[in-house]
Design a protein around this motif. Structure first.
Motif, PDB file in Angstrom:
ATOM      1  N   THR A 160     -44.533  85.891   5.519  1.00  0.00           N
ATOM      2  CA  THR A 160     -43.792  85.984   4.263  1.00  0.00           C
ATOM      3  C   THR A 160     -43.757  87.458   3.864  1.00  0.00           C
ATOM      4  OG1 THR A 160     -44.469  83.780   3.541  1.00  0.00           O
ATOM      5  CG2 THR A 160     -43.743  85.318   1.828  1.00  0.00           C
ATOM      6  N   PRO A 161     -42.574  88.037   3.656  1.00  0.00           N
ATOM      7  CA  PRO A 161     -42.503  89.471   3.391  1.00  0.00           C
ATOM      8  C   PRO A 161     -43.087  89.844   2.032  1.00  0.00           C
ATOM      9  CG  PRO A 161     -40.370  88.467   3.018  1.00  0.00           C
ATOM     10  CD  PRO A 161     -41.251  87.394   3.599  1.00  0.00           C
ATOM     11  N   ARG A 162     -43.444  91.098   1.910  1.00  0.00           N
ATOM     12  CA  ARG A 162     -43.881  91.584   0.605  1.00  0.00           C
ATOM     13  C   ARG A 162     -42.746  91.419  -0.396  1.00  0.00           C
ATOM     14  NH1 ARG A 162     -47.431  96.982   0.491  1.00  0.00           N
ATOM     15  NH2 ARG A 162     -45.862  97.380  -1.113  1.00  0.00           N
ATOM     16  N   ARG A 163     -43.123  91.054  -1.599  1.00  0.00           N
ATOM     17  CA  ARG A 163     -42.126  90.762  -2.625  1.00  0.00           C
ATOM     18  C   ARG A 163     -41.239  91.982  -2.911  1.00  0.00           C
ATOM     19  NH1 ARG A 163     -42.786  86.852  -7.444  1.00  0.00           N
ATOM     20  NH2 ARG A 163     -41.071  87.405  -8.840  1.00  0.00           N
ATOM     21  N   ASP A 164     -41.829  93.168  -2.973  1.00  0.00           N
ATOM     22  CA  ASP A 164     -41.025  94.348  -3.286  1.00  0.00           C
ATOM     23  C   ASP A 164     -40.061  94.679  -2.147  1.00  0.00           C
ATOM     24  OD1 ASP A 164     -43.324  94.938  -1.780  1.00  0.00           O
ATOM     25  OD2 ASP A 164     -43.365  97.027  -2.417  1.00  0.00           O
ATOM     26  N   PHE A 165     -40.458  94.407  -0.886  1.00  0.00           N
ATOM     27  CA  PHE A 165     -39.567  94.653   0.238  1.00  0.00           C
ATOM     28  C   PHE A 165     -38.368  93.704   0.186  1.00  0.00           C
ATOM     29  CE2 PHE A 165     -42.646  96.690   3.571  1.00  0.00           C
ATOM     30  CZ  PHE A 165     -43.059  97.596   2.610  1.00  0.00           C
ATOM     31  N   ARG A 213     -58.412  96.002  16.209  1.00  0.00           N
ATOM     32  CA  ARG A 213     -58.911  96.050  14.823  1.00  0.00           C
ATOM     33  C   ARG A 213     -59.944  97.161  14.667  1.00  0.00           C
ATOM     34  NH1 ARG A 213     -61.988  90.821  12.583  1.00  0.00           N
ATOM     35  NH2 ARG A 213     -63.361  91.429  14.295  1.00  0.00           N
ATOM     36  N   ALA A 214     -60.876  97.259  15.611  1.00  0.00           N
ATOM     37  CA  ALA A 214     -61.905  98.297  15.552  1.00  0.00           C
ATOM     38  C   ALA A 214     -61.290  99.684  15.628  1.00  0.00           C
ATOM     39  CB  ALA A 214     -62.913  98.091  16.679  1.00  0.00           C
ATOM     40  N   ALA A 215     -60.275  99.846  16.461  1.00  0.00           N
ATOM     41  CA  ALA A 215     -59.611 101.154  16.571  1.00  0.00           C
ATOM     42  C   ALA A 215     -58.919 101.516  15.269  1.00  0.00           C
ATOM     43  CB  ALA A 215     -58.612 101.123  17.721  1.00  0.00           C
ATOM     44  N   ALA A 216     -58.298 100.539  14.624  1.00  0.00           N
ATOM     45  CA  ALA A 216     -57.634 100.801  13.341  1.00  0.00           C
ATOM     46  C   ALA A 216     -58.646 101.176  12.270  1.00  0.00           C
ATOM     47  CB  ALA A 216     -56.842  99.568  12.914  1.00  0.00           C
ATOM     48  N   GLU A 217     -59.776 100.488  12.255  1.00  0.00           N
ATOM     49  CA  GLU A 217     -60.805 100.780  11.250  1.00  0.00           C
ATOM     50  C   GLU A 217     -61.328 102.199  11.391  1.00  0.00           C
ATOM     51  OE1 GLU A 217     -63.578  97.643  11.941  1.00  0.00           O
ATOM     52  OE2 GLU A 217     -62.516  96.204  10.648  1.00  0.00           O
ATOM     53  N   LYS A 218     -61.443 102.704  12.607  1.00  0.00           N
ATOM     54  CA  LYS A 218     -61.889 104.082  12.808  1.00  0.00           C
ATOM     55  C   LYS A 218     -60.910 105.079  12.206  1.00  0.00           C
ATOM     56  CE  LYS A 218     -64.917 103.789  16.842  1.00  0.00           C
ATOM     57  NZ  LYS A 218     -65.183 104.297  18.203  1.00  0.00           N
ATOM     58  N   ALA A 219     -59.666 104.681  12.084  1.00  0.00           N
ATOM     59  CA  ALA A 219     -58.650 105.545  11.475  1.00  0.00           C
ATOM     60  C   ALA A 219     -58.482 105.271   9.991  1.00  0.00           C
ATOM     61  CB  ALA A 219     -57.315 105.360  12.200  1.00  0.00           C
ATOM     62  N   GLY A 220     -59.353 104.442   9.429  1.00  0.00           N
ATOM     63  CA  GLY A 220     -59.283 104.131   8.007  1.00  0.00           C
ATOM     64  C   GLY A 220     -58.194 103.159   7.643  1.00  0.00           C
ATOM     65  N   LEU A 221     -57.751 102.371   8.621  1.00  0.00           N
ATOM     66  CA  LEU A 221     -56.654 101.430   8.405  1.00  0.00           C
ATOM     67  C   LEU A 221     -57.173  99.996   8.377  1.00  0.00           C
ATOM     68  CD1 LEU A 221     -54.229 103.145  10.895  1.00  0.00           C
ATOM     69  CD2 LEU A 221     -53.766 102.902   8.453  1.00  0.00           C
ATOM     70  N   GLY A 222     -56.547  99.172   7.572  1.00  0.00           N
ATOM     71  CA  GLY A 222     -56.929  97.780   7.482  1.00  0.00           C
ATOM     72  C   GLY A 222     -56.063  96.896   8.365  1.00  0.00           C
ATOM     73  N   ILE A 383     -52.032  95.455  12.143  1.00  0.00           N
ATOM     74  CA  ILE A 383     -52.489  96.637  11.404  1.00  0.00           C
ATOM     75  C   ILE A 383     -51.518  96.834  10.247  1.00  0.00           C
ATOM     76  CG2 ILE A 383     -52.924  99.113  11.539  1.00  0.00           C
ATOM     77  CD1 ILE A 383     -53.332  98.676  14.597  1.00  0.00           C
ATOM     78  N   ASP A 384     -52.071  96.891   9.040  1.00  0.00           N
ATOM     79  CA  ASP A 384     -51.230  96.871   7.840  1.00  0.00           C
ATOM     80  C   ASP A 384     -51.224  98.239   7.174  1.00  0.00           C
ATOM     81  OD1 ASP A 384     -49.745  96.225   5.656  1.00  0.00           O
ATOM     82  OD2 ASP A 384     -51.137  94.735   4.850  1.00  0.00           O
ATOM     83  N   ASP A 385     -50.118  98.952   7.345  1.00  0.00           N
ATOM     84  CA  ASP A 385     -49.935 100.234   6.669  1.00  0.00           C
ATOM     85  C   ASP A 385     -48.683 100.196   5.793  1.00  0.00           C
ATOM     86  OD1 ASP A 385     -50.875 102.829   6.139  1.00  0.00           O
ATOM     87  OD2 ASP A 385     -49.562 103.739   7.644  1.00  0.00           O
ATOM     88  N   ARG A 386     -48.429  99.034   5.206  1.00  0.00           N
ATOM     89  CA  ARG A 386     -47.215  98.870   4.399  1.00  0.00           C
ATOM     90  C   ARG A 386     -47.294  99.581   3.056  1.00  0.00           C
ATOM     91  NH1 ARG A 386     -46.606  92.438   4.983  1.00  0.00           N
ATOM     92  NH2 ARG A 386     -48.885  92.670   4.920  1.00  0.00           N
ATOM     93  N   ASN A 387     -48.480  99.996   2.649  1.00  0.00           N
ATOM     94  CA  ASN A 387     -48.598 100.759   1.402  1.00  0.00           C
ATOM     95  C   ASN A 387     -48.330 102.245   1.596  1.00  0.00           C
ATOM     96  OD1 ASN A 387     -49.203  98.672  -0.412  1.00  0.00           O
ATOM     97  ND2 ASN A 387     -51.348  98.660   0.209  1.00  0.00           N
ATOM     98  N   PRO A 389     -46.604 105.468   1.488  1.00  0.00           N
ATOM     99  CA  PRO A 389     -45.426 105.803   0.676  1.00  0.00           C
ATOM    100  C   PRO A 389     -44.303 106.459   1.471  1.00  0.00           C
ATOM    101  CG  PRO A 389     -47.190 107.384   0.290  1.00  0.00           C
ATOM    102  CD  PRO A 389     -47.772 106.313   1.150  1.00  0.00           C
ATOM    103  N   VAL A 390     -44.625 106.983   2.659  1.00  0.00           N
ATOM    104  CA  VAL A 390     -43.608 107.667   3.463  1.00  0.00           C
ATOM    105  C   VAL A 390     -43.142 106.801   4.623  1.00  0.00           C
ATOM    106  CG1 VAL A 390     -43.096 109.720   4.847  1.00  0.00           C
ATOM    107  CG2 VAL A 390     -44.601 109.902   2.852  1.00  0.00           C
ATOM    108  N   HIS A 391     -44.098 106.231   5.357  1.00  0.00           N
ATOM    109  CA  HIS A 391     -43.767 105.452   6.547  1.00  0.00           C
ATOM    110  C   HIS A 391     -44.465 104.091   6.512  1.00  0.00           C
ATOM    111  CE1 HIS A 391     -41.661 108.744   8.394  1.00  0.00           C
ATOM    112  NE2 HIS A 391     -42.738 109.496   8.536  1.00  0.00           N
ATOM    113  N   PRO A 392     -43.995 103.146   5.722  1.00  0.00           N
ATOM    114  CA  PRO A 392     -44.622 101.816   5.717  1.00  0.00           C
ATOM    115  C   PRO A 392     -44.370 101.077   7.030  1.00  0.00           C
ATOM    116  CG  PRO A 392     -42.645 101.827   4.353  1.00  0.00           C
ATOM    117  CD  PRO A 392     -42.873 103.244   4.762  1.00  0.00           C
ATOM    118  N   VAL A 393     -45.451 100.572   7.647  1.00  0.00           N
ATOM    119  CA  VAL A 393     -45.359  99.911   8.950  1.00  0.00           C
ATOM    120  C   VAL A 393     -46.322  98.731   8.983  1.00  0.00           C
ATOM    121  CG1 VAL A 393     -45.764 100.155  11.431  1.00  0.00           C
ATOM    122  CG2 VAL A 393     -44.674 102.024  10.179  1.00  0.00           C
ATOM    123  N   LEU A 394     -45.875  97.628   9.550  1.00  0.00           N
ATOM    124  CA  LEU A 394     -46.734  96.508   9.914  1.00  0.00           C
ATOM    125  C   LEU A 394     -46.717  96.438  11.436  1.00  0.00           C
ATOM    126  CD1 LEU A 394     -48.360  93.997   8.814  1.00  0.00           C
ATOM    127  CD2 LEU A 394     -46.278  92.679   9.278  1.00  0.00           C
TER     128      LEU A 394
END
Length: 543
Positions: A160-165, A213-222, A383-387, A389-394
């Motif tokens: 289900t997409p983000r409401r603002d998107f 998931r572990a690789a993303a966490e090392k980069a501070g990503l959820g 990996i959720d980087d949709r927040n 502000p420049v490059h939102p990516v899922l």
């Protein structure tokens, strides 16, 4: 009787009808023999026709059937419910045959190579296979062929997409209605669920996801769990060895024999269960026109599995629903406009197309970070980087079910981008074209690169350059799984999918959604179809 109980009862009846048709080798599926088109002069007539059997088409057929409207669905692909010589309906990703590919001599998998060797794709006998790759210049589009459309060949990711998107994509649609009413209805009808965390954390089949998931966490990503239409109770039994394997046996891109709730096991089965809906498979709509009394007439070719034309038909109807997908629906309308069959069609038909920001990439892991020789084909985490502000990516963590250890982390990333293309139609060649160049894809690639550059830097890893054909290619943005647009809601149609310039003509698929959602689109297509057809039945059919 509650909506869910009624749905399940009809689904049971419909699945019995599908099974009976498959056992008989029939191309027509109906619970009631009298529910199909009836002869009227030199052609047959039916109150409603739905072209296609994908998400929007399936919703429309079910709700029309519930409303008592005799409806015929026309599907150019085959009914996939009859086992082949190996006793299975579908073939594996790693061992494709003539069931895999739509009338091509060689498969065209997204991964074109491994270590730059051409070992992924195989020669096959041309046939009415389940997966097609439509090449449109600098962009190619994967589409499912068969009763169930794209639901047969996708990974089942029910996002289900983000409401603002979604609000940005469809600003004139009431978001409260969508999120409070139609998304819940769509998710229930599709059978959406999320993998149990205990199974995910313990099973060897999702080691590849946990490594990413572990690789993303090392980069501070959820990361987030991605809902799916796969039956995870069945998958758990697959892992235990108590149920036939499908997701755990390399099945997905060319169909799943077990476990996945594709549309033929959900909405389409329930539509058949109304007793008012008939599905005609291997029926290809070639042309559309309107008579002076408002009746729509379809020129249809009935074919066999080898592509031979068995019959040429004319099917007429009062209400016509186009659910052939972004490519199919737009092509039908553009052909009608450009040949003068439907000259009043809007100039907006063909516009607003996009690949949903699809970009595929892969990383090379360290030797101590094995991704696992055993990999479930059903993605369940992103990996959720949709927040951003420049490059939102899922970025969905994808499997690479090679059957051996590869140390590869593969991703299908969805970037939120504004680039849009336009479909064209050439009357001389009778072919669909697309104005889309490599430059259109570059913003999506830049967004995805910014994400994975951070991950690689934090993990001291690098990209894989050997998976997407010859050369040093670390991003693949020249194909997509999620074609969107072509008949955009509120432009080519009104706000409920009614095609501008014509009465009783409707669009009910992903061509209504402009270009990009930042999420896999099929849940949105389903929910939007639920919203639109509810209004159409109330105002245009029952009124």
């Amino acid at each position: 009787m509650s909506r869910n109980v009624d749905f399940n009862r009809r689904r049971f009846l419909g699945m019995a009808a599908l099974g009976a048709a498959a056992a008989a080798g029939a191309t027509t599926v109906s619970l009631a023999p009298s529910a199909g088109a009836q002869p009227r002069g030199s052609r047959s007539f039916v109150p409603a026709v739905v072209i296609g059997t994908g998400y929007g088409a399936a919703v429309s057929a079910l709700r029309l059937g519930e409303a008592g409207v005799t409806t015929v669905m026309l599907e150019m692909g085959r009914l996939w419910d009859k086992p082949g010589p190996d006793g299975k309906v579908f073939c594996k990703v790693t061992n494709p045959d003539s069931r895999s590919t739509w009338f091509k001599k060689r498969t065209e998998a997204p991964l074109g190579s491994f270590l730059w060797l051409d070992v992924v794709n195989k020669d096959v006998e041309p046939n009415a296979g389940v997966l097609d790759k439509v090449n449109l210049g600098d962009m190619s589009v994967y589409v499912g062929r068969g009763v169930g459309g794209g639901s047969l060949v996708n990974g089942g990711m029910a996002v289900t997409p983000r409401r603002d998107f979604l609000q940005e994509a469809l600003p004139q649609v009431d978001m409260n209605e969508m999120y409070d009413r139609y998304f819940p209805r769509a998710n229930a009808g599709l059978g959406v669920s999320t993998i149990p965390s205990d199974f995910f954390e313990s099973t060897e089949w999702y080691q590849y996801s946990r490594v990413s998931r572990a690789a993303a966490e090392k980069a501070g990503l959820g990361t987030v769990f991605i809902p799916n239409v796969y039956d995870f109770a069945h998958m758990r039994k697959e892992a235990e060895g108590t149920a036939p394997k499908s997701a755990l046996d390399g099945e997905v891109m060319y169909g799943n024999n077990h476990g996945k709730r594709s549309l033929d096991r959900s909405y389409l089965a329930a539509a058949l269960g109304t007793g008012k809906v008939t599905i005609e498979s291997l029926h290809h709509v070639k042309a559309l026109r309107q008579e002076s009394d408002g009746t729509y007439v379809l020129t249809v070719h009935q074919t066999d599995g080898l592509g031979n034309v068995l019959a040429r038909k004319e099917i007429a109807c009062k209400h016509l629903f186009l659910g052939a997908g972004s490519l199919g629906t737009t092509e039908i309308l553009l052909r009608a406009r450009e040949t003068g069959a439907l000259p009043a069609l809007s100039a907006d038909v063909g516009g607003g197309w996009g690949p949903n920001g699809n970009v595929m990439t892969a990383r090379a892991n360290h030797l101590w970070n094995a991704t696992g020789a055993k990999q479930s084909t059903i993605p369940v985490m992103a990996i959720d980087d949709r927040n951003n502000p420049v490059h939102p990516v899922l970025a969905e963590i994808a499997p690479m079910p090679a059957g051996i250890e590869t140390w590869v982390s593969l991703y299908l990333a969805l970037a939120k981008t504004p680039e849009r293309g336009t479909f064209t139609f050439d009357r001389v060649t009778d072919k669909l074209g697309l104005t889309w160049t490599k430059a259109h894809s570059e913003p999506a690639v830049a967004a995805v690169r910014s994400l994975f550059d951070r991950i690689n830097k934090a993990n001291f890893t690098d990209y894989r350059y050997d998976l997407f054909g010859s050369g040093l290619n670390n991003f693949a943005a020249n194909f997509c799984y999620h074609p969107l647009g072509g008949c955009v809601l509120g432009k080519a149609t009104d706000l409920y999918g009614r095609v501008k310039g014509y009465q009783n003509l409707y669009v009910t698929d992903g061509s209504l959604i402009p270009g990009a959602l930042g999420a896999n689109p099929f849940v949105t297509i389903t929910a939007l179809a639920e919203r639109n057809v509810e209004r159409v039945i109330a105002q245009d059919i029952r009124a």
